[in-house]
Design a protein around this motif. Structure first.
Motif, mmCIF file in Angstrom:
data_model
loop_
_atom_site.group_PDB
_atom_site.id
_atom_site.type_symbol
_atom_site.label_atom_id
_atom_site.label_comp_id
_atom_site.label_asym_id
_atom_site.label_seq_id
_atom_site.Cartn_x
_atom_site.Cartn_y
_atom_site.Cartn_z
ATOM 1 N N ILE A 161 9.908 25.808 40.076
ATOM 2 C CA ILE A 161 10.685 25.094 39.064
ATOM 3 C C ILE A 161 12.084 24.790 39.573
ATOM 4 O O ILE A 161 12.618 23.686 39.385
ATOM 5 C CB ILE A 161 10.720 25.912 37.757
ATOM 6 C CG1 ILE A 161 9.306 26.042 37.170
ATOM 7 C CG2 ILE A 161 11.662 25.274 36.736
ATOM 8 C CD1 ILE A 161 9.179 27.102 36.094
ATOM 9 N N THR A 162 12.684 25.767 40.264
ATOM 10 C CA THR A 162 14.012 25.567 40.849
ATOM 11 C C THR A 162 14.003 24.411 41.845
ATOM 12 O O THR A 162 14.901 23.555 41.848
ATOM 13 C CB THR A 162 14.491 26.854 41.541
ATOM 14 O OG1 THR A 162 14.599 27.897 40.580
ATOM 15 C CG2 THR A 162 15.846 26.644 42.204
ATOM 16 N N VAL A 174 9.239 30.534 39.432
ATOM 17 C CA VAL A 174 10.691 30.303 39.395
ATOM 18 C C VAL A 174 11.127 29.480 40.606
ATOM 19 O O VAL A 174 11.920 28.536 40.473
ATOM 20 C CB VAL A 174 11.457 31.641 39.328
ATOM 21 C CG1 VAL A 174 12.955 31.409 39.512
ATOM 22 C CG2 VAL A 174 11.194 32.333 37.990
ATOM 23 N N CYS A 226 18.230 23.600 34.556
ATOM 24 C CA CYS A 226 17.766 22.270 34.163
ATOM 25 C C CYS A 226 18.908 21.452 33.580
ATOM 26 O O CYS A 226 19.117 20.290 33.937
ATOM 27 C CB CYS A 226 16.622 22.384 33.158
ATOM 28 S SG CYS A 226 15.984 20.797 32.586
ATOM 29 N N HIS A 243 12.874 34.947 33.247
ATOM 30 C CA HIS A 243 13.790 34.014 33.925
ATOM 31 C C HIS A 243 13.907 32.678 33.185
ATOM 32 O O HIS A 243 14.552 31.755 33.699
ATOM 33 C CB HIS A 243 13.299 33.745 35.350
ATOM 34 C CG HIS A 243 13.197 34.971 36.203
ATOM 35 N ND1 HIS A 243 14.296 35.587 36.782
ATOM 36 C CD2 HIS A 243 12.126 35.711 36.570
ATOM 37 C CE1 HIS A 243 13.903 36.640 37.472
ATOM 38 N NE2 HIS A 243 12.594 36.742 37.350
ATOM 39 N N TYR A 244 13.308 32.589 32.004
ATOM 40 C CA TYR A 244 13.258 31.292 31.304
ATOM 41 C C TYR A 244 14.656 30.754 31.007
ATOM 42 O O TYR A 244 14.949 29.577 31.269
ATOM 43 C CB TYR A 244 12.461 31.423 30.006
ATOM 44 C CG TYR A 244 12.422 30.158 29.188
ATOM 45 C CD1 TYR A 244 11.565 29.112 29.546
ATOM 46 C CD2 TYR A 244 13.236 29.986 28.063
ATOM 47 C CE1 TYR A 244 11.525 27.940 28.800
ATOM 48 C CE2 TYR A 244 13.202 28.821 27.326
ATOM 49 C CZ TYR A 244 12.344 27.806 27.692
ATOM 50 O OH TYR A 244 12.314 26.638 26.953
ATOM 51 N N MET A 273 16.247 29.260 33.994
ATOM 52 C CA MET A 273 15.689 27.958 34.354
ATOM 53 C C MET A 273 16.183 26.861 33.421
ATOM 54 O O MET A 273 16.460 25.735 33.849
ATOM 55 C CB MET A 273 14.157 28.013 34.335
ATOM 56 C CG MET A 273 13.548 28.881 35.426
ATOM 57 S SD MET A 273 13.905 28.279 37.118
ATOM 58 C CE MET A 273 15.364 29.267 37.542
#
Length: 232
Positions: free
Chosen positions: A58-59, A55, A86, A78-79, A82
């Motif tokens: 990706i953040t 996470v 995005c 947490h998908y 995210m």
């Protein structure tokens, strides 16, 4: 392309070799304990880290405006968060539980078989996955994707690790040696069994798929999956 590798374990190292062979440059390697890094030096990032780091990785990519391809599993609670980030940052994102071309064909075969089997009485469904002992999550993301494909096309309502019932698909997870990944779907009745199986021989297919996904994503914005990349 200039690629950042977020996670430099066995998969990250295999991705590095394939990316270089395809003419790309690795400009950043982030190991599991690295938290301070500048991902903005890259055109695209490939994340094969660990669940606790995914996470944050990706953040960081979204905040830096860097497209990111993630193959890390075990963080999907947490998908949605995210995906929302995005879209807010007008970023680019691909998550897949498995980047292998063969596995993505297997996903579609699994859905087709489930749809065919759904009206037929007398069959119990079981999913089994086998991976190397270093794999941190169970069941695998690939096994979950397979179970979800069955749920979409049958009366099954959910999956459960190791045990199932009339409305639940059991996923048996085994950790053995250095197995890259084996997934088996079995429909069992009193008179016969029907099975489909995918066996990975090495990590090359996963790594190549991730690099191909990064090549496809780096000029785009939005949230995608391997079906988009492969036109399935």
């Amino acid at each position: 392309m200039k690629i950042a590798l977020l996670g430099y374990g066995k998969m990250g190292q295999t991705i590095e070799k394939i990316a270089i062979k395809r003419g790309h440059t690795i400009v950043l390697k982030v190991d599991k304990d690295d938290t301070n890094y500048d991902v903005s030096v890259a055109d695209v990032a490939i994340d094969f880290s660990i669940p606790d780091a995914a996470v944050n990785n990706i953040t960081n990519c979204f905040n830096a405006g860097v497209p990111v391809v993630s193959g890390t599993t075990g963080w999907l609670s947490h998908y949605d968060q995210m995906v929302a980030l995005c879209k807010k940052q007008k970023g680019a994102f691909i998550y897949a539980s498995n980047y292998s071309l063969g596995v993505n064909l297997f996903f579609e075969l699994n859905k087709k078989l489930a749809k065919m089997m759904s009206p037929v009485e007398g069959y119990d469904i079981k999913t089994e996955e086998i991976h190397h002992t270093q794999k941190l999550d169970a069941p695998s993301g690939t096994a979950i994707t397979l179970a979800e494909g069955i749920i979409e096309n049958t009366t099954k309502e959910s999956w459960q690790l190791d045990h199932g019932d009339a409305t639940t698909i059991p996923i048996v997870a085994k950790r053995i040696g250095d197995v890259p990944g084996t997934h088996l779907i079995t429909y069992t009745s009193d008179v016969d069994d029907i099975e489909i199986k995918h066996t990975a021989h090495n990590r090359q297919g996963f790594a190549l798929g991730a690099v191909v996904a990064a090549e496809w994503l780096h000029t785009r914005t939005g949230v995608y999956g391997m079906k988009d990349v492969l036109g399935l």
